[in-house]
Design a protein around this motif. Structure first.
Motif, PDB file in Angstrom:
ATOM      1  N   UNK A  19      58.638  -3.230  81.112  1.00 41.33           N
ATOM      2  CA  UNK A  19      57.383  -3.502  81.805  1.00 41.33           C
ATOM      3  C   UNK A  19      56.179  -3.064  80.974  1.00 41.33           C
ATOM      4  N   UNK A  20      56.193  -1.819  80.486  1.00 40.23           N
ATOM      5  CA  UNK A  20      55.042  -1.289  79.747  1.00 40.23           C
ATOM      6  C   UNK A  20      54.799  -2.063  78.459  1.00 40.23           C
ATOM      7  N   UNK A  21      55.849  -2.376  77.739  1.00 41.24           N
ATOM      8  CA  UNK A  21      55.664  -3.120  76.494  1.00 41.24           C
ATOM      9  C   UNK A  21      55.182  -4.537  76.753  1.00 41.24           C
ATOM     10  N   UNK A  22      55.595  -5.124  77.870  1.00 43.22           N
ATOM     11  CA  UNK A  22      55.105  -6.463  78.218  1.00 43.22           C
ATOM     12  C   UNK A  22      53.606  -6.427  78.474  1.00 43.22           C
ATOM     13  N   UNK A  23      53.145  -5.426  79.226  1.00 40.83           N
ATOM     14  CA  UNK A  23      51.719  -5.311  79.510  1.00 40.83           C
ATOM     15  C   UNK A  23      50.939  -5.040  78.227  1.00 40.83           C
ATOM     16  N   UNK A  24      51.458  -4.166  77.366  1.00 40.57           N
ATOM     17  CA  UNK A  24      50.757  -3.847  76.126  1.00 40.57           C
ATOM     18  C   UNK A  24      50.665  -5.061  75.212  1.00 40.57           C
ATOM     19  N   UNK A  25      51.755  -5.823  75.108  1.00 46.27           N
ATOM     20  CA  UNK A  25      51.734  -7.027  74.267  1.00 46.27           C
ATOM     21  C   UNK A  25      50.761  -8.060  74.835  1.00 46.27           C
ATOM     22  N   UNK A  26      50.762  -8.211  76.148  1.00 41.73           N
ATOM     23  CA  UNK A  26      49.846  -9.155  76.768  1.00 41.73           C
ATOM     24  C   UNK A  26      48.397  -8.731  76.564  1.00 41.73           C
ATOM     25  N   UNK A  27      48.138  -7.420  76.568  1.00 39.07           N
ATOM     26  CA  UNK A  27      46.776  -6.944  76.375  1.00 39.07           C
ATOM     27  C   UNK A  27      46.209  -7.235  75.000  1.00 39.07           C
ATOM     28  N   UNK A  28      47.071  -7.588  74.042  1.00 36.53           N
ATOM     29  CA  UNK A  28      46.635  -8.006  72.707  1.00 36.53           C
ATOM     30  C   UNK A  28      45.748  -6.968  72.031  1.00 36.53           C
ATOM     31  N   UNK A  29      45.998  -5.707  72.308  1.00 31.80           N
ATOM     32  CA  UNK A  29      45.178  -4.669  71.690  1.00 31.80           C
ATOM     33  C   UNK A  29      45.783  -4.162  70.399  1.00 31.80           C
ATOM     34  N   UNK A  30      47.067  -3.889  70.407  1.00 25.79           N
ATOM     35  CA  UNK A  30      47.664  -3.234  69.252  1.00 25.79           C
ATOM     36  C   UNK A  30      49.151  -3.536  69.264  1.00 25.79           C
ATOM     37  N   UNK A  31      49.511  -4.733  68.809  1.00 18.39           N
ATOM     38  CA  UNK A  31      50.894  -5.167  68.909  1.00 18.39           C
ATOM     39  C   UNK A  31      51.857  -4.233  68.181  1.00 18.39           C
ATOM     40  N   UNK A  32      51.422  -3.614  67.081  1.00 20.73           N
ATOM     41  CA  UNK A  32      52.351  -2.850  66.254  1.00 20.73           C
ATOM     42  C   UNK A  32      52.806  -1.556  66.914  1.00 20.73           C
ATOM     43  N   UNK A  33      52.157  -1.097  68.005  1.00 19.86           N
ATOM     44  CA  UNK A  33      52.560   0.173  68.601  1.00 19.86           C
ATOM     45  C   UNK A  33      53.637  -0.023  69.648  1.00 19.86           C
ATOM     46  N   UNK A  34      54.062  -1.260  69.902  1.00 21.71           N
ATOM     47  CA  UNK A  34      55.077  -1.482  70.913  1.00 21.71           C
ATOM     48  C   UNK A  34      56.385  -0.863  70.470  1.00 21.71           C
ATOM     49  N   UNK A  35      56.962  -0.057  71.322  1.00 23.50           N
ATOM     50  CA  UNK A  35      58.214   0.608  70.991  1.00 23.50           C
ATOM     51  C   UNK A  35      58.681   1.338  72.230  1.00 23.50           C
ATOM     52  N   UNK A  36      59.780   2.045  72.097  1.00 24.74           N
ATOM     53  CA  UNK A  36      60.265   2.854  73.202  1.00 24.74           C
ATOM     54  C   UNK A  36      59.310   4.008  73.445  1.00 24.74           C
ATOM     55  N   UNK A  37      59.081   4.336  74.696  1.00 26.32           N
ATOM     56  CA  UNK A  37      58.131   5.394  75.025  1.00 26.32           C
ATOM     57  C   UNK A  37      58.591   6.733  74.461  1.00 26.32           C
ATOM     58  N   UNK A  38      57.633   7.616  74.139  1.00 27.17           N
ATOM     59  CA  UNK A  38      58.015   8.963  73.716  1.00 27.17           C
ATOM     60  C   UNK A  38      58.890   9.626  74.762  1.00 27.17           C
ATOM     61  N   UNK A  39      59.889  10.353  74.295  1.00 26.68           N
ATOM     62  CA  UNK A  39      60.880  10.925  75.216  1.00 26.68           C
ATOM     63  C   UNK A  39      60.370  12.224  75.810  1.00 26.68           C
ATOM     64  N   UNK A  40      60.707  12.425  77.048  1.00 29.59           N
ATOM     65  CA  UNK A  40      60.339  13.647  77.744  1.00 29.59           C
ATOM     66  C   UNK A  40      61.587  14.506  77.923  1.00 29.59           C
ATOM     67  N   UNK A  41      61.353  15.793  78.206  1.00 31.19           N
ATOM     68  CA  UNK A  41      62.471  16.702  78.435  1.00 31.19           C
ATOM     69  C   UNK A  41      63.301  16.245  79.626  1.00 31.19           C
ATOM     70  N   UNK A  42      64.621  16.332  79.481  1.00 31.60           N
ATOM     71  CA  UNK A  42      65.505  16.023  80.596  1.00 31.60           C
ATOM     72  C   UNK A  42      65.586  17.229  81.524  1.00 31.60           C
TER      73      UNK A  42
END
Length: 531
Positions: A470-493
Motif C-alpha cells: 500500500x505505502x509503496x503504491x501511494x509513494x509511486x503514484x505521488x511521483x515525488x521520489x521513485x528511487x526511495x521505494x523499498x521495504x519500510x525500515x524495520x522496527x523492534x519486534x
C-alpha cells in the motif's frame, strides 16, 4: 686452551630490560601504519627499539656457544612467536581503522539502514543537519545517526546540544522540552520528534529527508460516500494506513465528490478503497478528468462489487474479473490462511515491488485482473499468484474445485501499475481550500489497480508486506521520489511475554515445587540403585 668471554655479573638482571626493544618496535610500526605518517613520535619509538635490539644481539653473539645453546633456541622461538602475535594484532587494528566493516547479526537487521534509507541519504542534494536538544544521547540513537552519516558524510551531519549550555540555540529552534529533535537544511527547520521517552525513529527521519529532497508535500485524498473503508479507528478501517502515511510525512484527507464535484487541486493521489456501492456518473467522470490532467489514482476493488468505473478502466486496458482468486498450493494454510486468501510471493519488476524479493503478502477474497495492451499505456503486473491457483467464477459454491470450462488457470494478476502521458493540462480546482498550494501535476498519469482492499485494513496492514504494498503504491503514484521505494525500515519486534494470573501460578508451582521434587526423586532413585 680456548679463551672464554665472561658476561657481566649483572647480565641476568639486564636481560629482562632488552624485552622493551621489540615492544617499542611494534608500537612504532603500529602507530606508523595506522596513522599513515612517520612523524617524531613514531621515530621516537622506533629508534630506541632498534638500538636496544641491536645491543641485545651484540651481547648474545659475544657470549659462549651462543647459537648452540638450548636457551638461545627456546628464547629465539619465543621472541619470534611474540613478534608474530604483536604484528598480527597491529595489522588487525590497522585494517579495522582503515576499512570500516560492520556485521549486523540481529534477526531483523535492526542496526542496518533499510535500502530506502540508504538511497535517500546518498541522494541528498544539499547539506542536512540533525539537532538533538538533549543532555545526552542513547547508544541506539547515536548509532542510528552515525549510520546515516556514514552513507553521506558530506551532506548529512548531526549534533547533540545541551539546552542549558546553549540557550541561544534553544531560542533559535523554539525548543519546547528536553529531547526535541530538529532537522535543518539551509533556511528550513522542522521539528522531527522527541527522544525524551521514545527512541529516534529511522522511518520518521528518512521520510523527512525524502520530503526535503522532493521540495513539496504529498496530499492523499480517500474517496468516501460509497461504503469505502473508514479513516477512523474501528472494524475494517484504514486508520493504520493513515498513520503510516503520516509517519512518511504524507497528509490524508477524506473526499466526497458528490459534494465537491471535482478532485481538489492539491491532490497528489486519490485512493478509492473498497467501494461497496456504484459511484455516480459525475463522480466517475471527475476521476477520469483528474487522470487526464496528470493525476494519480489508486483503486482497491473487492470481488462481487461494481464501482461503476468500467469506462475508466477500459481506457487503461484493465478488466475486473467477476471471480475470486483461489490458492490451491497449500502454502497459505501453513500460516493460517484459507485457499480464498492467496499468498503472493511473485512480484513484477516495478519500483513498487522491486525490492520485495520472495517475501510474502496475502489478499483475503481478491478478484483477478485481465490486462489488455493499449496504445500509450505502460502496464506492469505487481502481484502474481502461483501456478496452482485459479479464478473461481462460481461465487456461491462452497466446494472449491477447478472447472476447466468456466474457471481460468493461474498464475493470476491481482495488482497492476499503469502509466501514460497526460492528455490535458491541469489547473487549480475551485474545490481546493483557499490558500492551499496546488500540487503540480506531472506530464504523466499513473494508475494502480488491486483486486482487494482488505489487505490494507486495520489488523492486516502490519502483516508481512501488506503495508509495504500500500505505502509503496501511494509513494509511486505521488511521483515525488521513485528511487526511495523499498521495504519500510524495520522496527523492534515485541518479544515481551504476557501471561495470565493462572499461568503465573502454574509457572511458580513448576519452578518451586515440581522441578525440585523431580530432582530429589531422581537423586533418591540413583542412590537406591547404587546401594
Amino acid at each position: 686452551m680456548r679463551s672464554v668471554k665472561i658476561l657481566p655479573a649483572h647480565w641476568p638482571s639486564l636481560r629482562s630490560l632488552f624485552w622493551t626493544g621489540p615492544v617499542l618496535l611494534v608500537m612504532g610500526l603500529s602507530a606508523g601504519f595506522v596513522s599513515g605518517t612517520w612523524g617524531p613520535i613514531v621515530l621516537g619509538l622506533l629508534t630506541p627499539g632498534m638500538f636496544i635490539c641491536s645491543l641485545w644481539l651484540w651481547f648474545q653473539v659475544t657470549g659462549q656457544r651462543f647459537w648452540s645453546q638450548r636457551s638461545t633456541q627456546v628464547g629465539g622461538n619465543a621472541l619470534v612467536a611474540t613478534l608474530a602475535v604483536l604484528v598480527i594484532l597491529g595489522l588487525v587494528n590497522f585494517l579495522g581503522v582503515r576499512y570500516d566493516t560492520r556485521i549486523d547479526l540481529t534477526e531483523k537487521q535492526l542496526f542496518t539502514l533499510s535500502p530506502q534509507s540508504q538511497q535517500v541519504v546518498k541522494e541528498l542534494k544539499q547539506p542536512v543537519k540533525v539537532w538533538v536538544f538533549s543532555g545526552q544521547l542513547t547508544s541506539p540513537d547515536r548509532s542510528l545517526l552515525e549510520n546515516f552519516h556514514r552513507q553521506n558524510p558530506t551532506q548529512f551531519s548531526f549534533e547533540v546540544v545541551d539546552p542549558q549550555a546553549q540557550p541561544a540555540l534553544v531560542q533559535k529552534f523554539d525548543v519546547k522540552e528536553f529531547g526535541d529533535v530538529f532537522l535543518e537544511s539551509g533556511k528550513r527547520r522542522q521539528f522531527l520528534q522527541s527522544v525524551r521517552e521514545n527512541r529516534l525513529s529511522e522511518s520518521k527521519l528518512v521520510n523527512a529527508l525524502a520530503q526535503l529532497n522532493n521540495g513539496r508535500q504529498t496530499q492523499v485524498y480517500f474517496l468516501q460516500g460509497h461504503g469505502e473503508h473508514s479513516l477512523e479507528s474501528g472494524q475494517g478501517a484504514f486508520s493504520a494506513a493513515v498513520k503510516a502515511l503520516e509517519a512518511k510525512s504524507i497528509l490524508s484527507k477524506p473526499l466526497n465528490l458528490a459534494v465537491t464535484g471535482k478532485v481538489p487541486g492539491d491532490a497528489s493521489v486519490v485512493v478509492v478503497a473498497g467501494p461497496q456501492q456504484t459511484l455516480l456518473e459525475g463522480e466517475a467522470k471527475a476521476l477520469e478528468a483528474y487522470l487526464k490532467q496528470g493525476g494519480n489514482l489508486l483503486l482497491l476493488i473487492d470481488p462481487n462489487t461494481n464501482p461503476g468505473l468500467e469506462t475508466l478502466l477500459k481506457s487503461w486496458g484493465v478488466t475486473l474479473d467477476n471471480a475470486i482468486a483461489i490458492d490451491a498450493s497449500g502454502r497459505g494454510q501453513l500460516v493460517g490462511l484459507n485457499p480464498a486468501a492467496p499468498l503472493v510471493t511473485h512480484y513484477g519488476d516495478s519500483p513498487i515491488t522491486r525490492d520485495f524479493g520472495n517475501n510474502t503478502s496475502f489478499y483475503p477474497l481478491a478478484r483477478p485482473l485481465e490486462i489488455t495492451p493499449v496504445d500509450g499505456v505502460k502496464s506492469t503486473p505487481l502481484l502474481l499468484t502461483n501456478e496452482q491457483s485459479w479464478a473461481e467464477t462460481d461465487l456461491q459454491s462452497q466446494d472449491l474445485k477447478f472447472d476447466a470450462n468456466a474457471d481460468r488457470r493461474g498464475p493470476l494478476i491481482l495488482g497492476v501499475a499503469l502509466s501514460r502521458p497526460a492528455t490535458s493540462s491541469s489547473s487549480p480546482s475551485p474545490a481546493a481550500k483557499p490558500g492551499a498550494t496546488p500540487s503540480p501535476q506531472k506530464p504523466e498519469s499513473r494508475l494502480v489497480v488491486i483486486g482487494n482492499s482488505q489487505f490494507a485494513m486495520d489488523g492486516l496492514f502490519d502483516r508481512v508486506l501488506n503495508g509495504d504494498v500500500f505505502l509503496n503504491s501511494v509513494t509511486w503514484l505521488g511521483q515525488q521520489h521513485d528511487s526511495i521505494l523499498s521495504i519500510r525500515p524495520k522496527e523492534d519486534a515485541n518479544r515481551r511475554l504476557t501471561i495470565t494470573t493462572e499461568q503465573g501460578r502454574l509457572l511458580s508451582l513448576l519452578a518451586l515445587g515440581v522441578l525440585p521434587l523431580l530432582a530429589f526423586g531422581t537423586a533418591t532413585f540413583l542412590w537406591w540403585q547404587r546401594r
